[in-house]
Write a protein that holds these residues in place. Structure first.
Motif, mmCIF file in Angstrom:
data_model
loop_
_atom_site.group_PDB
_atom_site.id
_atom_site.type_symbol
_atom_site.label_atom_id
_atom_site.label_comp_id
_atom_site.label_asym_id
_atom_site.label_seq_id
_atom_site.Cartn_x
_atom_site.Cartn_y
_atom_site.Cartn_z
ATOM 1 N N THR A 1 3.231 -0.170 3.955
ATOM 2 C CA THR A 1 3.364 0.751 2.871
ATOM 3 C C THR A 1 4.615 0.737 2.538
ATOM 4 O OG1 THR A 1 4.035 2.662 4.317
ATOM 5 C CG2 THR A 1 1.573 2.162 4.131
ATOM 6 N N ALA B 1 0.045 -4.512 -4.774
ATOM 7 C CA ALA B 1 -1.663 -4.614 -4.658
ATOM 8 C C ALA B 1 -1.991 -5.330 -6.108
ATOM 9 C CB ALA B 1 -2.281 -3.410 -4.335
ATOM 10 N N ARG C 1 -2.901 -2.524 -8.707
ATOM 11 C CA ARG C 1 -1.750 -1.418 -8.823
ATOM 12 C C ARG C 1 -1.163 -1.341 -10.091
ATOM 13 N NH1 ARG C 1 -1.855 1.930 -5.185
ATOM 14 N NH2 ARG C 1 -1.144 0.645 -3.393
ATOM 15 N N ARG D 1 -6.413 0.329 5.790
ATOM 16 C CA ARG D 1 -5.827 -0.966 5.386
ATOM 17 C C ARG D 1 -4.763 -1.321 6.363
ATOM 18 N NH1 ARG D 1 -6.969 1.572 0.662
ATOM 19 N NH2 ARG D 1 -8.093 0.504 -1.092
ATOM 20 N N GLU E 1 -3.042 5.372 1.416
ATOM 21 C CA GLU E 1 -4.142 4.422 1.642
ATOM 22 C C GLU E 1 -4.132 3.590 2.992
ATOM 23 O OE1 GLU E 1 -3.731 2.634 -2.962
ATOM 24 O OE2 GLU E 1 -2.404 1.939 -1.437
ATOM 25 N N TRP E 2 -3.213 4.062 3.740
ATOM 26 C CA TRP E 2 -2.856 3.242 4.952
ATOM 27 C C TRP E 2 -4.019 3.024 6.109
ATOM 28 C CZ3 TRP E 2 -0.358 -0.877 6.235
ATOM 29 C CH2 TRP E 2 -0.019 -1.125 7.629
ATOM 30 N N TYR F 1 0.931 -1.264 -0.192
ATOM 31 C CA TYR F 1 -0.092 -0.136 0.091
ATOM 32 C C TYR F 1 1.029 1.059 0.018
ATOM 33 C CZ TYR F 1 -3.361 -3.303 1.150
ATOM 34 O OH TYR F 1 -4.158 -4.720 1.252
#
Length: 255
Positions: free
Chosen positions: A200, A222, A225, A193, A189-190, A185
């Motif tokens: 990350t 991901a 991604r 998630r 986005e953390w 991530y």
């Protein structure tokens, strides 16, 4: 044989395909490590189907599983390797290494189990000239962080783990020649998630810096991604001026 890591697959969670995934690849976790003229495979995702013909023809092969989630096992059923396969993994959830794999590869879900010898992954063990060390990461159901050392070179594999400031991984990976580190991530986005058992890419870079790792490849991309997104992250990461980048399927990193 030069000391290196061949990235067979670096995608996380599920394999993907399509034009937007061609540069970094869609195969899930599998890495071919060569040290001291020996080869060891890390994880058995669909990247395992990318094993070179020279390895497929070898009479023996050692494969270490970080944990038994499906994306790290999917290649075992179709690998094409017919020699003496030894699979090392930790007992998890009360299941031995053999029971973990055979639960996944059993009728009616799959007709046959992989033909392999199963052994317990210990905290420290020797595979010929290669020393294997393992430590526990932070992931639902558990995960093994793996360190391979030989001939003065060290590779650390830290997939599927949540980094807490990078401290514990930094100690385990201190001064390694190559760190393969989960960065599924981005920091943006953390928050949504943070309990998924991953990290990350920014945290992976922090861990590499703290460890003094000579090279970093961020792994377990991901599923959604795209190449364009990873290119953008890569440009930001490479501003460090260090040998840091996002893993690309088919890349061989020489150490």
């Amino acid at each position: 044989m030069a000391d290196s890591v061949l990235i067979l697959g670096a995608r996380g969670s599920v394999p993907v395909s399509g034009r937007q995934f061609t540069k970094y690849g869609g195969a899930t976790s599998s890495y071919l490590v060569t040290l001291c003229g020996q080869t060891v495979v890390l994880d058995g995702g669909t990247g395992l189907l990318n094993l070179p013909s020279t390895v497929l023809a070898a009479p023996e092969l050692d494969l270490i599983l970080s944990h038994p989630h499906a994306d790290h096992l999917l290649g075992l059923g179709m690998t094409g390797y017919t020699g003496r396969l030894r699979i090392y993994s930790k007992t998890r959830g009360g299941l031995s290494p053999r029971e973990q794999v055979e639960r996944f590869y059993s009728p009616p879900l799959w007709p046959v189990s992989p033909n392999a010898k199963y052994l317990e992954l210990r905290e420290r063990m020797e595979l010929g000239a290669i020393t294997v060390e393992s430590a526990e990461g932070v992931h639902p159901g558990g995960v093994s962080l793996i360190k391979l050392s030989g001939g003065g070179k060290t590779v650390v594999y830290a997939t599927d783990t949540t980094l807490n400031g990078g401290g514990s991984l930094a100690a385990f990976a201190a001064d390694c020649d190559l760190l393969l580190c989960d960065g599924q991530y981005s920091l943006a986005e953390w928050e949504e998630r943070k309990n998924y058992g991953h990290s990350t890419w920014e945290a992976a870079a922090e861990a590499a810096l703290s460890a003094g790792a000579k090279r970093l490849r961020i792994i377990h991309h991901a599923p959604a991604r795209t190449d364009a997104e990873l290119d953008a992250f890569s440009s930001e990461l490479r501003r460090s001026g260090l040998d840091w980048d996002f893993a690309r399927e088919g890349e061989e990193v020489f150490i």
